[in-house]
Design a protein around this motif. Structure first.
Motif: not given
Length: 72
Positions: A18-30, A68-72
């Motif tokens: 999840v942290r990595g996916d947020f970074i790939r979006q240009g943001t952070t989990l925090a 973006g880690s989970h899509r349903s």
């Protein structure tokens, strides 16, 4: 653990993904947590599975979908 399961189990690997996916979006989990009124430390506990009640499981899915880690 496959983060694409219908119900996500908390784990260290989910937190890292999840942290990595947020970074790939240009943001952070925090940053996402702050903009969604969630304490980042609590988000870490939820994603790692240290909090696993019904509300925590719902929030885990919300965070994973936002990253973006989970899509349903």
């Amino acid at each position: 653990m496959d983060p694409c399961k219908s119900e996500l189990e908390g784990s260290d690997s989910l937190l890292r993904k999840v942290r990595g996916d947020f970074i790939r979006q240009g943001t952070t989990l925090a940053e996402w947590c702050r903009s969604n009124n969630l304490d980042p430390a609590n988000a870490h506990r939820i994603l790692r599975g240290q909090r696993n009640g019904p509300l925590a499981r719902k929030k885990r899915m919300e965070i994973a979908r936002a990253s973006g880690s989970h899509r349903s």
